[in-house]
Scaffold this active site. Structure first.
Site, PDB file in Angstrom:
ATOM      1  N   LYS A 184      21.056  25.486  23.728  1.00 50.48           N
ATOM      2  CA  LYS A 184      20.447  26.356  24.743  1.00 50.48           C
ATOM      3  C   LYS A 184      18.990  26.666  24.367  1.00 50.48           C
ATOM      4  O   LYS A 184      18.112  26.669  25.229  1.00 50.48           O
ATOM      5  CB  LYS A 184      21.268  27.646  24.893  1.00 50.48           C
ATOM      6  N   GLN A 191      26.783  34.720  23.206  1.00 52.65           N
ATOM      7  CA  GLN A 191      27.655  33.565  22.990  1.00 52.65           C
ATOM      8  C   GLN A 191      29.081  34.030  22.680  1.00 52.65           C
ATOM      9  O   GLN A 191      29.299  34.828  21.766  1.00 52.65           O
ATOM     10  CB  GLN A 191      27.090  32.712  21.839  1.00 52.65           C
ATOM     11  N   ASP A 217      24.950  34.188  32.601  1.00 52.55           N
ATOM     12  CA  ASP A 217      26.246  33.530  32.402  1.00 52.55           C
ATOM     13  C   ASP A 217      27.216  33.836  33.546  1.00 52.55           C
ATOM     14  O   ASP A 217      28.274  33.218  33.655  1.00 52.55           O
ATOM     15  CB  ASP A 217      26.867  34.011  31.082  1.00 52.55           C
TER      16      ASP A 217
END
Ligand code: NAP
Length: 362
Positions: free
Chosen positions: A131, A175, A198
Site C-alpha cells: 500500500k 491494517q 477501507d
C-alpha cells in the site's frame, strides 16, 4: 478487449529475457474482435502456438488464449505477456496522474493516506508495504504508523483520533487483523467515515446497503470494477458468492444487488454447495481454502472470480479455485496471484482520491 490485447502484444515485443513456469489467463474472443497478421504480431514467429517458442515463460508471465481471424481463417493463439491483463487494468486505474495533478492544483497538496500497523504479523507487513508502494507510485503521501503488539486499545484509538483531525491525512487505514486485546469494531467505528477508505465504518456499510454513495471495501470494489471493465454485466445473472465475511462476501452482495444481479451466498453451513454453484453465471470464491472450487462445481462458460489467497505446502500463493482445471470451463477466470489482489490496491488508491476530494469539497 482489443486495447488490452495490443498492450499485451507490445509487452511480448519488448521482452528479451528468459522465463520459467507458467500462468494462464484465458479470454475468449469473438471472431470479429480482431483481424491481425501473425508475422507482424510476433516478428517472424509464425507458429500459431507460441507458448513454448521462442519464449520460456516467467512466473509472472501470462498467456492470453483466444481465437484470431487471419485472412478469413481462424487460428487458436496464445499471446504471452509480462503483465497479466489484471495488472494492466490496475495500472489503468492507478495511472491517472493527470487527474491527481488537477486535484493537487485545486487543494494545494497531494492526497495523503495514513496506514496504521499494530504488531509484527508478516502477512500484514507485506500488505502495508504494497500500500505504501502504491502511494509512492502515484505520488501520494503516505504516513505509516507502526505500533507495538502490546499497544493498548486506548493508545490506538488516540492515534486514530489524531489522524481524523490531521488535515494532511485524507484517508485512514488500520491494517487488520488486530491483536486479540483490541476490539476491531471500536477501531473501525473511531475512523471518521469521511476518511474511511477501507469502507469498514458502519456508516459506510449502511450507506452501501441502501444504495447511497459511500466508501466501498476495496476488495469487493475491485471485483465490481473488474467485471465492469470486461463488460460483464451482472444484471439478471445468477451470482453465487462463497463466503459471507464483512470485508468481502457481504459488501459484494450489496454491490452486485445494486447492479440487479440475483445473488446466492454460500457459507460453512450451506448444504450441497455444488448444486448451487453449478447454476452460477458468475461464481465468486472468498472462502480462504486452497482449491475449494473444483471443475465439477462450475457451469460451462461461467465467469469465475477468485478472491482467496492461500499458501500451499511449498509456500506458494494459490487461490480458492483449482485454476488449472476450472479455467478449461470458465469463460473468464482471475489468476492468483495477480488477479483480485492488485485490483484491491488500485481501488484503495481510488478511494484515497475520493476522500481527498471529499475533505476539500471538490
Ligand atoms: P473469512 O472471514 O475467513 O470468511 C470465509 C468465509 O468462507 C466465511 O463466510 C465462511 O463461512 C466461509 N467458509 C469457510 N469454509 C467453508 C466451507 N467449507 N464451505 C463453505 N463456506 C465456507 O475470510 P475473508 O476475510 O472473507 O477472506 C476470504 C479469502 O479471501 C481469504 O483467502 C483471504 O485471504 C482472501 N482475501 C483476499 C483479498 C485480496 O485482496 N485479494 C482481500 C481480502 C481477503 P462462515 O461464515 O459460516 O464461517
Amino acid at each position: 478487449m482489443f486495447e488490452i490485447m495490443m498492450e499485451l502484444v507490445n509487452d511480448v515485443r519488448n521482452y528479451d529475457g528468459t522465463c520459467s513456469g507458467t500462468t494462464i489467463y484465458k479470454i475468449p474472443f469473438e471472431e470479429s474482435d480482431v483481424v491481425v497478421d501473425l508475422d507482424t504480431l510476433f516478428e517472424g514467429i509464425t507458429n500459431s502456438d507460441v507458448e513454448c517458442n521462442p519464449f520460456e515463460i516467467k512466473p509472472q508471465a501470462y498467456i492470453l488464449c483466444g481465437r484470431l481471424l487471419i485472412d478469413g481463417k481462424e487460428h487458436q493463439i496464445k499471446l504471452i505477456s509480462m503483465n497479466s491483463p489484471i495488472t494492466i487494468l490496475k495500472n489503468k486505474f492507478m495511472n491517472k496522474k493527470g487527474k491527481f495533478k488537477e486535484i493537487k492544483e485545486k487543494i494545494g497538496k497531494v492526497p495523503g493516506l495514513a496506514i496504521v500497523l499494530v504488531g509484527e504479523n508478516p502477512a500484514s507487513k507485506i500488505y502495508v508495504n504494497s500500500k505504501i508502494k502504491g502511494c509512492a507510485e502515484l505520488g501520494f503521501e503516505s504516513f505509516a504508523h507502526y505500533l507495538p503488539e502490546n499497544v493498548t486499545e486506548e493508545e490506538l484509538l488516540n492515534v486514530i483520533r489524531e489522524l481524523n483531525a490531521d488535515e494532511k491525512v485524507d484517508g485512514i487505514l488500520v491494517q487488520l487483523p488486530l491483536p486479540k486485546h483490541i476490539d476491531e469494531k471500536k477501531v473501525v467505528e473511531t475512523i471518521a467515515f469521511s476518511k474511511d477508505v477501507d469502507g469498514f465504518n458502519p456508516i459506510n456499510v449502511g450507506k452501501l446497503a441502501i444504495g447511497e454513495k459511500s466508501f466501498i471495501s476495496c476488495t469487493p470494489y475491485g471485483v465490481v470494477k473488474m467485471l465492469e471493465e470486461y463488460n460483464i454485466n451482472p444484471e439478471g445473472k445468477n451470482v453465487v458468492i462463497i463466503g459471507r465475511s464483512n470485508i468481502v462476501g457481504k459488501p459484494l452482495l450489496q454491490c452486485l444487488l445494486n447492479k440487479n444481479a440475483t445473488i446466492t451466498i454460500c457459507h460453512s453451513k450451506t448444504r450441497d454447495i455444488k448444486a448451487i454453484t453449478k447454476n452460477a453465471d458468475i461464481l465468486i470464491a472468498a472462502v480462504g481454502r486452497p482449491h475449494f472450487v473444483t471443475e465439477d462445481m462450475v457451469k460451462d462458460g461461467a465467469v469465475v472470480i477468485d478472491v482467496g489467497i492461500n499458501r500451499n505446502e511449498e509456500g506458494k500463493l494459490i487461490g480458492d479455485v483449482d485454476f488449472e482445471n476450472v479455467e478449461k470451463k470458465a469463460s473468464y477466470i482471475t489468476p492468483v496471484p495477480g488477479g483480485v489482489g492488485p485490483m484491491t490496491i488500485a481501488m484503495l488508491m481510488n478511494n484515497v482520491v475520493e476522500a481527498a476530494k471529499m475533505q476539500n469539497g471538490i
